[in-house]
Design an enzyme around this catalytic site. Structure first.
Site, PDB file in Angstrom:
ATOM      1  N   LYS A 119      14.065 -29.085  66.226  1.00 49.41           N
ATOM      2  CA  LYS A 119      13.774 -28.700  64.844  1.00 49.41           C
ATOM      3  C   LYS A 119      14.680 -27.559  64.403  1.00 49.41           C
ATOM      4  O   LYS A 119      14.860 -26.586  65.133  1.00 49.41           O
ATOM      5  CB  LYS A 119      12.320 -28.251  64.713  1.00 49.41           C
ATOM      6  CG  LYS A 119      11.312 -29.339  65.030  1.00 49.41           C
ATOM      7  CD  LYS A 119       9.888 -28.809  64.972  1.00 49.41           C
ATOM      8  CE  LYS A 119       8.895 -29.909  65.325  1.00 49.41           C
ATOM      9  NZ  LYS A 119       7.519 -29.401  65.364  1.00 49.41           N
ATOM     10  N   HIS A 157       2.701 -26.935  68.504  1.00 47.90           N
ATOM     11  CA  HIS A 157       2.794 -28.391  68.530  1.00 47.90           C
ATOM     12  C   HIS A 157       4.013 -28.869  69.318  1.00 47.90           C
ATOM     13  O   HIS A 157       5.048 -28.228  69.315  1.00 47.90           O
ATOM     14  CB  HIS A 157       2.899 -28.949  67.107  1.00 47.90           C
ATOM     15  CG  HIS A 157       1.750 -28.574  66.237  1.00 47.90           C
ATOM     16  ND1 HIS A 157       1.855 -28.494  64.879  1.00 47.90           N
ATOM     17  CD2 HIS A 157       0.468 -28.248  66.533  1.00 47.90           C
ATOM     18  CE1 HIS A 157       0.688 -28.150  64.364  1.00 47.90           C
ATOM     19  NE2 HIS A 157      -0.173 -27.987  65.348  1.00 47.90           N
ATOM     20  N   ASP A 187      -5.754 -27.803  65.875  1.00 46.99           N
ATOM     21  CA  ASP A 187      -5.340 -26.557  66.516  1.00 46.99           C
ATOM     22  C   ASP A 187      -6.533 -25.772  67.074  1.00 46.99           C
ATOM     23  O   ASP A 187      -6.396 -25.076  68.073  1.00 46.99           O
ATOM     24  CB  ASP A 187      -4.507 -25.709  65.560  1.00 46.99           C
ATOM     25  CG  ASP A 187      -3.148 -26.345  65.274  1.00 46.99           C
ATOM     26  OD1 ASP A 187      -2.700 -27.194  66.080  1.00 46.99           O
ATOM     27  OD2 ASP A 187      -2.537 -26.003  64.255  1.00 46.99           O
ATOM     28  N   TYR A 189      11.842 -27.996  57.559  1.00 47.02           N
ATOM     29  CA  TYR A 189      12.501 -28.226  58.842  1.00 47.02           C
ATOM     30  C   TYR A 189      13.039 -29.639  58.957  1.00 47.02           C
ATOM     31  O   TYR A 189      12.482 -30.590  58.435  1.00 47.02           O
ATOM     32  CB  TYR A 189      11.588 -27.887  60.018  1.00 47.02           C
ATOM     33  CG  TYR A 189      10.237 -28.556  60.040  1.00 47.02           C
ATOM     34  CD1 TYR A 189       9.954 -29.563  60.958  1.00 47.02           C
ATOM     35  CD2 TYR A 189       9.221 -28.163  59.181  1.00 47.02           C
ATOM     36  CE1 TYR A 189       8.708 -30.158  61.020  1.00 47.02           C
ATOM     37  CE2 TYR A 189       7.970 -28.748  59.230  1.00 47.02           C
ATOM     38  CZ  TYR A 189       7.719 -29.746  60.138  1.00 47.02           C
ATOM     39  OH  TYR A 189       6.476 -30.343  60.179  1.00 47.02           O
TER      40      TYR A 189
END
Length: 190
Positions: free
Chosen positions: A70, A61, A169, A130
Site C-alpha cells: 500500500k 489489517h 477490529d 491508498y
C-alpha cells in the site's frame, strides 16, 4: 521527491516536493521511475479512499493470501499510520513503525506486502487514500488487536474508551494467533 527508509528499511517514508503559490499547489504523488530507483517495484491494481472522524482507529489489517502493498497518504486532516512486519523470515518480524501523515506535511508511506497496517485519526476528520498492489479479498482479510500486548504499538492514545472501532477490529485476534495462522497458510501453500 525525498524517499527515506524507516526503522524497518522496507517501509519507506515519501516526501513529495510541493510547489505552491497564491493559486494553490502541485505535487507528484507517483512516479514509477523514481520509486523503482528507491527500491519500490509496485504495480497498483486498486485505489481506495476512506473518510473517518477523530478517534477512529482502523486496523491492524492484513490478508493471509493476496497480501497487499500500500502507498498511503492523507489528503484532509491527519493520522498516525502504523505498519507491522508480518514476514516470518524478516529480521524485523513483529516490529512496527509509525509515522504522522497529514494534508499539511504531504507525506506518504510505502507499506510493502506482508505487513499489517492501520491508522488512528487525530484530526476532526481525515481523508485517507491508498493505492494497492493486489485486490481486496475479504475472505483472506484478518485483523490484529490494535493494543496487542506483544506488539506494544504506541498509538499515543490517552483514552482507549474514546476510540471508534469497527466490529471486526473490536473482535480482532492477538498477534500470536495471527502468526500461527500465517505459518499454517505458508506451509499449505508450499
Amino acid at each position: 521527491m525525498k524517499i527515506t527508509e524507516t526503522r524497518i528499511p522496507d517501509v519507506k517514508l515519501i516526501e513529495p516536493k510541493v510547489f505552491g503559490d497564491e493559486r494553490g499547489f502541485f505535487m507528484e504523488t507517483w512516479n514509477d521511475k523514481v520509486f523503482k530507483k528507491a527500491g519500490i517495484n509496485a504495480t497498483f491494481v486498486q485505489d481506495n479512499h476512506s473518510r473517518s472522524v477523530q478517534n477512529t482507529l482502523r486496523g491492524l489489517h492484513y490478508q493471509i493470501k493476496q497480501p497487499q502493498g500500500k502507498l498511503v497518504r492523507v489528503t484532509l486532516g491527519a493520522v498516525f499510520d502504523v505498519a507491522v512486519d508480518l514476514r516470518i523470515n524478516s529480521p524485523n518480524f513483529g516490529h512496527w513503525v509509525g509515522e504522522y501523515l497529514s494534508e499539511e506535511n504531504s507525506r506518504m508511506l510505502w507499506v510493502p506486502p506482508g505487513f499489517a497496517h492501520g491508522f488512528l485519526v487525530i484530526s476532526d476528520t481525515a481523508d485517507f487514500q491508498y493505492k494497492c498492489t493486489d485486490f481486496y479479498a475479504p475472505e483472506y482479510e484478518r485483523s490484529i488487536r490494535w493494543n496487542d500486548p506483544v506488539l506494544k504499538v504506541n498509538w499515543g492514545v490517552i483514552k482507549p474508551e474514546a476510540l471508534l472501532l469497527s466490529v471486526k477490529d473490536k473482535e480482532a485476534q492477538g498477534f500470536e494467533k495471527a502468526i500461527d495462522e500465517l505459518r499454517k497458510t505458508a506451509v499449505a501453500n508450499s
